[in-house]
Write a protein that holds these residues in place. Structure first.
Motif, short mmCIF file in Angstrom:
data_model
loop_
_atom_site.label_atom_id
_atom_site.label_comp_id
_atom_site.label_asym_id
_atom_site.label_seq_id
_atom_site.Cartn_x
_atom_site.Cartn_y
_atom_site.Cartn_z
N HIS A 82 -2.06 12.24 2.24
CA HIS A 82 -2.93 11.34 1.49
C HIS A 82 -3.79 10.49 2.41
O HIS A 82 -4.83 9.98 2.00
CB HIS A 82 -2.09 10.47 0.57
N GLU A 83 -3.33 10.31 3.65
CA GLU A 83 -4.15 9.56 4.60
C GLU A 83 -5.22 10.46 5.22
O GLU A 83 -6.34 10.01 5.49
CB GLU A 83 -3.27 9.00 5.71
N ARG A 110 -4.44 18.05 -4.79
CA ARG A 110 -4.26 16.59 -4.76
C ARG A 110 -4.75 15.99 -3.45
O ARG A 110 -5.42 14.96 -3.44
CB ARG A 110 -2.76 16.31 -4.92
N GLY A 166 0.79 -1.23 0.00
CA GLY A 166 0.00 0.00 0.00
C GLY A 166 0.82 1.26 0.00
O GLY A 166 0.27 2.35 0.15
N PHE A 167 2.12 1.13 -0.22
CA PHE A 167 2.95 2.34 -0.19
C PHE A 167 2.54 3.29 -1.31
O PHE A 167 2.31 4.47 -1.09
CB PHE A 167 4.43 1.95 -0.32
N ALA A 168 2.46 2.74 -2.51
CA ALA A 168 2.10 3.59 -3.64
C ALA A 168 0.59 3.65 -3.82
O ALA A 168 0.10 4.31 -4.72
CB ALA A 168 2.76 3.08 -4.91
N GLU A 198 1.40 23.03 5.08
CA GLU A 198 2.25 22.99 3.89
C GLU A 198 1.47 22.48 2.67
O GLU A 198 1.66 22.94 1.55
CB GLU A 198 3.44 22.06 4.13
N GLU A 233 2.81 17.59 17.58
CA GLU A 233 3.88 17.82 16.62
C GLU A 233 3.26 18.43 15.37
O GLU A 233 2.05 18.35 15.16
CB GLU A 233 4.54 16.48 16.28
N GLY A 234 4.10 19.04 14.61
CA GLY A 234 3.57 19.61 13.38
C GLY A 234 2.96 18.52 12.50
O GLY A 234 3.49 17.42 12.41
N THR A 235 1.82 18.82 11.92
CA THR A 235 1.19 17.82 11.05
C THR A 235 2.08 17.63 9.83
O THR A 235 2.45 18.61 9.17
CB THR A 235 -0.20 18.30 10.62
N MET A 236 2.41 16.36 9.57
CA MET A 236 3.38 16.10 8.50
C MET A 236 2.69 16.05 7.14
O MET A 236 1.72 15.30 6.95
CB MET A 236 4.10 14.78 8.77
N PRO A 237 3.18 16.83 6.22
CA PRO A 237 2.57 16.79 4.87
C PRO A 237 2.66 15.38 4.26
O PRO A 237 1.85 15.03 3.41
CB PRO A 237 3.42 17.78 4.06
N GLY A 238 3.63 14.61 4.70
CA GLY A 238 3.77 13.26 4.15
C GLY A 238 2.57 12.39 4.41
O GLY A 238 2.37 11.38 3.74
N ALA A 239 1.76 12.78 5.41
CA ALA A 239 0.58 11.97 5.73
C ALA A 239 -0.67 12.52 5.09
O ALA A 239 -1.78 12.08 5.41
CB ALA A 239 0.42 11.91 7.24
N THR A 248 0.88 26.98 7.88
CA THR A 248 1.57 26.09 8.79
C THR A 248 1.75 26.76 10.14
O THR A 248 1.96 27.97 10.23
CB THR A 248 2.94 25.67 8.18
#
Lengths: 774, 418
Positions: free
Chosen positions: B200-201, B239, B35-37, B229, B192-198, B138
């Motif tokens: 999509h979740e 997106r 499920g990474f991609a 961000e 913690e700062g909300t991570m943009p990497g998450a 941010t």
């Protein structure tokens, strides 16, 4: 991608002069444009979930690992940075490498986990990073000794099912060390796994191997303590992996399992390792192990090609009907097991079958199993059987017709042992299944013809079927005729053919059988042709085709009869001239004596009717066309002899024609005289000669007999001979008749009589009596 | 109870769905690695077995399918419908909804979106699902605001005085809230700062609150905790935060530290870094709605970290620093005062562009200014532990923007009903 691109990601401090928030603070040039998509994917890795519990910044582990997506490998090293100047916690620094997997092998990446090269979160003033040509540009870091955990780790890898996670209870450096030693022992294996030394609960499921922080339910733990639930086979295999003595076997097992390819069979790796280590030691592994090893085409190929003892064991299992082995072989074959291995296995199976007595049913079932596995296997087995045809047991003769035919096919295809009695017997014993051989287009014509002949001989194949096949395939003719001796059999076949094909096929038959049989066949066949013209045309075509080069005794009469019949029919319908080409050709072809016989038939035919004068003229006209003078003479003599012997006919002839036909041809008269002479010699019958002479006298009296000088003498000589044979009474009668003719005739007759020894006074008396002389 | 609606938009991707066409999937199953991609399509992913042992009819974006609709074939005309056994000319039996409750409860069955594959909320079709967008740059305090809003609304039932009896998280959201936000109130640990990497979740896992605009109009509100961000970059926003374009209402959180006069007045070295112009984000998000929707969408512009304003402007008394009254009439008056105070504050601070964004023609009463304090105190940093904590959590007026939105939506609903 052809290079390794990289970027740094963090939430920079305000002093850095950058916008607030998480961002890429430096990147290699390739990431700014063409590889935007990869950056988007990599951004998912730009996160760091601190471990649960109060571990502090120093205790928070680095998150290092790699993951592949769409043939691109993403390697990451993420470290927590703690609280920023706003008092906001959770900052981290991520160093991401993006490149093709072949430039970033997992072991090489793991070896660099502790490298000082990685970025540690200090935001630089610049924002451009270089792309790497190779991971070797990154210096290697120090890693601890993997120790006994390596075996546990390999055990976990070997028993892992797809989709199941491995949770390693060790610090990141030790996890990296495990990867390095495992990849050294099982090259390429680690490239199939996504690994992260530390992950949060949301992202842990992306990775096949993680640290122990947030393992998925059902994950395989890797700890210092052996797991009692580990299967023995896996445990043994894991021990062997790190055994230096087994390097070669392990290498083969890795190769066999397709490690490093796109579809590795890691689940079977333990079985491969066990099997190969046993094989290398000259042992045959247990069937289940062997079967599992055979599941993979590469492994199966190696086992079957390089280990004869294993191959024999597999072959024996196939003969036994071992389902496990069959399934494994089927799987390997489906995945492209090499032909070489299949060939060798097929040969081994044949060897196993021949080495011990087996029933024909066992032969059949084994061959059926081979055929269902792979045609190549079946082929190889049959080829081996053919190659050792001398050792084939009698049981093969009782195999299923299909297998027998297949065996024969291989024998023929290999051009070996065709004449072997076993094979010939098999061929001829196909019985009701003869069609399998005959109708197999891949079967050689020789064998098909033989099979057809055998079936026909045994009255299994009906004549129409045989005829149909021979008509369909001309190549069957020779072998068929070779095996079917006897003209009657061939005639039956011919009779079954369509009428319009019979003559052609008869000629074809004649062409392939011996000259004697050919003559006989043609004789009998042509005798069955009712139409004489047709028959003669057939015979002539046979002669033109070279089938009747040397006419045999039996054939010439046939020609003669045919000629006679032709004449009869022809005269009735069309007249002789229309039939002359075939007749002439055949008469020329027949030897002289036979020609005469032919003419006898011609003449006999002519005598059928009374009004045959014109026909006979024509016949004689044709005789004059014969090229050989001697032959012409003989034919004429015979013709007239025939006339002479058959008085009524001759009389009729004389009466109707008055020998007009001969008047302008003294040669006819001479021949006639000789013929009469011959009759007298043969039968003592003088009447033909008498009639001849009488007619000659009449003709001469009418002035219609004009002799040339040479002919005159010949004719006189002939007549003299005739007269010498007559008694007084007949002579007197002839004389009297001659005297009633012309003076010239009287004179001529007197000279004849004188030459025959008569007295001169008689002549003069006669001349006077008739007023010719005073 | 109103009959279930047949068509509803997917709250995650916005696709209009015929609910009868959506497969029912199990959401409770053993996940496998991957499920990474993200799944490319439903059937290619490995299918786990549902816990109940029910047969999986293939996969749908990695989840086992419990039920699939029969293929929909268009049937033309009354004759054709009768021929196919469809006796009613008004209703196609294939449009009839298969109840999710008919499947084994241990599988946690749910209808799934045909487009994005996400399990749809249980309420879909039964009540409107409205997305409330929480937007800010941010560090604006979105996560803290959301945490405080939910606490005040759901746990403290702060909306009851306003006649809103129901305000509760659904079970999934309650779990998520407990895991992510509870530590803030229990341990006083700053997020913690909300991570943009998450990001999509986040789009797929909003907090769902069941509430009502009025007693007869139950709704489900969805709140997304998205990283600043992500919002600040147009591409990322499109997106990962496309739900903002379909939002029923927007709450803008204005970070006072991004307003230069206020920042300069604050001690503590909020130095000379680069900052975002927040009016740009407000304008961008309103533009994303489209002109038509922008004119009817309630918007709350809330200055965050109101405690810092008090610190920056010592000696001044603000209504927004008072505890809100529980009397609705009084509270409404206070909110009007706060609106004025914030407008004056922003005007005085030179943030005229922000005021202009709110005062565009046609917006009128749908836009209101607020001031909130999601934490209420300045965090104390403990660098050794890598965490920041506050001695006391004292959120203030975090419900005000929501009250404005709910009342505006209620009024809009009434107007539409009329």
């Amino acid at each position: 991608m052809t290079r390794i691109e990289q970027f740094w990601y963090t939430r920079p401090t305000r002093d850095s002069g950058r916008s607030p928030g998480y961002q890429i603070v430096a990147a290699s040039p390739g990431l700014t444009g063409e590889h935007g998509f990869e950056v988007g994917v990599a951004s998912r890795l730009c996160r760091y979930d601190p471990p649960a519990g109060p571990c502090g910044l120093a205790g928070a582990p680095a998150s290092f690992g790699w993951i592949d997506s769409d043939d691109v490998r993403y390697c990451f090293r993420r470290v927590p940075l703690g609280v920023d100047e706003h008092g906001r916690p959770g900052n981290f620094a991520a160093h991401i490498l993006i490149g093709p997997p072949n430039l970033m092998p997992s072991a090489a990446l793991a070896a660099r986990l502790a490298s000082p090269w990685w970025w540690h979160g200090v935001v630089p003033e610049y924002s451009a990073l270089p792309a790497l040509a190779d991971i070797d540009e990154v210096p290697v870091g120090e890693l601890p000794d993997a120790g006994p955990l390596a075996e546990r780790f390999v055990e976990a890898l070997l028993q892992r099912e797809p989709g199941r996670q491995i949770a390693v209870h060790a610090d990141p450096a030790l996890i990296a060390a495990l990867v390095v030693v495992t990849d050294d022992a099982l090259p390429g294996l680690m490239d199939h796994y996504a690994l992260s030394t530390h992950e949060g609960p949301q992202t842990a499921r992306w990775f096949d191997i993680t640290g122990s922080e947030h393992p998925m339910p059902g994950s395989i733990p890797v700890t210092d303590q052996p797991d009692p639930g580990t299967p023995d086979e896996v445990r043994r295999a894991a021990r062997l992996v790190f055994s230096t003595k087994q390097r070669a076997a392990i290498s083969m097992a890795v190769h066999a399992a397709g490690i490093g390819t796109r579809s590795p069979d890691v689940g079977s790796l333990a079985a491969y390792i066990t099997a190969y280590s046993g094989l290398a030691a000259g042992q045959v592994p247990a069937m289940p192990h062997l079967a599992r090893a055979l599941n993979n085409p590469t492994a199966a190929g190696q086992i079957l090609s390089e280990y004869p003892h294993a191959r024999d064991a597999v072959a024996a299992a196939v003969v036994r009907g071992d389902g496990l082995i069959a399934e494994s072989l089927a799987a390997a074959i489906a995945q492209g097991l090499g032909t070489t291995a299949l060939t060798e296995l097929g040969g081994a199976v044949a060897g196993q079958l021949m080495s011990a007595p087996h029933s024909s049913g066992q032969w059949d079932s084994t061959l059926a199993a081979l055929a269902s596995l792979a045609p190549a296997l079946h082929t190889a087995c049959l080829a081996e059987m053919v190659a050792n045809v001398g050792e084939l047991p009698a049981a093969v003769e009782k195999m299923s017709p299909q297998n027998r035919v297949a065996l024969l096919w291989h024998a023929a295809a290999g051009d070996t042992a065709i004449d072997h009695p076993r094979l010939r017997h098999i061929l001829e014993e196909l019985g009701p299944h003869w069609r399998l051989a005959v109708d197999s287009t891949s079967f050689p014509a020789l064998w098909r013809g033989w099979a057809l002949a055998a079936a026909y001989r045994m009255s299994i194949a009906e004549s129409p079927s045989v005829a149909g096949r021979l008509l369909q395939d001309n190549s069957l003719m020779a072998p068929f005729c070779e095996r079917v001796s006897g003209v009657s059999a061939l005639l039956r076949v011919l009779a079954s053919m369509p009428r319009q094909e019979q003559q052609r096929m008869a000629r074809d038959f004649g062409a392939v059988i011996g000259p004697n049989l050919c003559s006989s066949l043609l004789e009998h066949f042509s005798a069955q042709i009712k139409s004489a013209p047709e028959r003669l045309a057939f015979l002539r075509s046979c002669r033109d085709a070279g089938l009747l080069k040397d006419p045999k005794p039996g054939l010439s009469p046939l020609v003669c009869q045919s000629a006679g019949r032709q004449l009869r029919e022809g005269m009735c319908a069309h007249g002789i001239p229309k039939l002359s080409p075939d007749l002439g050709a055949l008469l020329e072809w027949c030897p002289r004596t036979r020609s005469v016989e032919a003419w006898r038939a011609v003449v006999s035919a002519a005598q059928w009717r009374s009004a045959v004068t014109d026909d006979l003229k024509r016949v004689l006209g044709k005789v004059s066309d014969l090229p050989d003078p001697d032959e012409r003479t003989m034919v004429r003599e015979y013709v007239f002899a025939c006339f002479a012997r058959r008085r009524p006919g001759l009389t009729g002839f004389y009466e109707a024609a008055g020998l007009r036909a001969f008047t302008h041809r003294s040669s006819n008269m001479i021949a006639l005289a000789k013929a009469c002479d011959r009759v007298i010699d043969a039968t003592g019958d003088r009447m033909p000669a008498f009639e001849f002479l009488r007619c000659a006298i009449y003709t001469a009296a009418r002035g219609e007999l004009s002799f040339g000088k040479a002919q005159d003498q010949l004719l006189q000589a002939a007549m003299r001979r005739l007269l010498s044979a007559f008694d007084q009474e007949l002579r007197t009668r002839l004389r009297t008749e001659a005297m009633y003719g012309s003076e010239a005739l009287a004179r001529w007759w007197s000279s004849v009589e004188e030459s025959a020894g008569a007295r001169g006074g008689f002549v003069n008396k006669s001349l006077r009596h008739f007023g010719f002389r005073r | 109870m109103a009959p279930p609606r047949r068509v509803a938009p997917c709250p995650y991707c916005g696709t209009s769905l015929i609910l009868a066409d959506c497969p029912i999937v199990a959401t409770n199953f053993d996940a496998t690695v991957g499920g990474f991609a993200g799944p490319r399509n439903g059937d290619s992913e490995p299918v786990a077995k549902p816990y109940s042992g029910a047969p999986a009819l293939g996969g749908h974006f990695g989840r086992p399918v419990l039920w699939r609709p029969v293929e929909r074939v268009r049937v033309y005309g009354a004759k054709a419908r009768l021929k196919r056994g469809i006796t009613s000319l008004m209703e196609d039996p294939r449009d009839r909804l298969v109840a999710v409750r008919d499947f084994a409860p241990e599988d946690l069955p749910a209808r799934a979106c045909l487009q994005c594959g996400e399990p749809l909320p249980d309420d879909i079709g039964e009540r409107p699902i409205l997305t409330i967008g929480i937007v800010g740059t941010t560090s604006a305090g979105k996560s803290h605001f959301l945490a405080s809003l939910i606490r005040d609304g759901a746990q403290r039932q702060g909306l009851r005085p306003w006649g809103i009896e129901e305000f509760m998280l659904d079970e999934t959201s309650a779990d998520a809230y407990r895991q992510k936000y509870q530590a803030f109130f229990h341990d006083h640990v700053v997020f913690e700062g909300t991570m943009p990497g998450a990001a999509h979740e986040v789009r797929k896992h909003p907090l769902a609150v069941r509430t009502a605009l009025d007693p007869d109009t139950p709704v489900t509100l969805l709140f997304h905790d998205i990283a600043g961000e992500t919002l600040l970059q147009r591409g990322q926003r499109a997106r990962h935060a496309s739900f903002l374009t379909r939002a029923a209402a927007l709450i803008f959180l204005i970070d006072p530290l991004m307003i230069e006069p206020i920042r300069e007045r604050l001690k503590g070295g909020f130095g000379n870094g680069r900052y975002y112009n927040q009016a740009d984000l407000v304008n961008a998000c309103i533009s994303d709605l489209g002109a038509q929707r922008a004119s009817t969408t309630p918007i709350a512009i809330a200055v965050s970290k109101s405690d810092l304003i008090e610190t920056a402007l010592p000696g001044q008394r603000f209504v927004f620093r008072r505890t809100p009254s529980r009397n609705p009439e009084t509270a409404m008056r206070e909110m009007n005062s706060v609106d004025g105070e914030v407008r004056n504050l922003l005007g005085a601070a030179g943030a005229l562009d922000l005021l202009a964004a709110a005062e565009r023609p046609g917006r009128g009463p749908l836009v209101r200014f607020h001031a909130v304090a999601p934490i209420g105190r300045e965090p104390a940093v403990s660098s050794g532990q890598g965490r920041a904590a506050v001695s006391e959590i004292a959120p203030l007026r975090c419900l005000d923007p929501l009250i404005h939105i709910l009342t505006s939506l209620g009024r809009r609903d009434e107007a539409a009903a009329r």
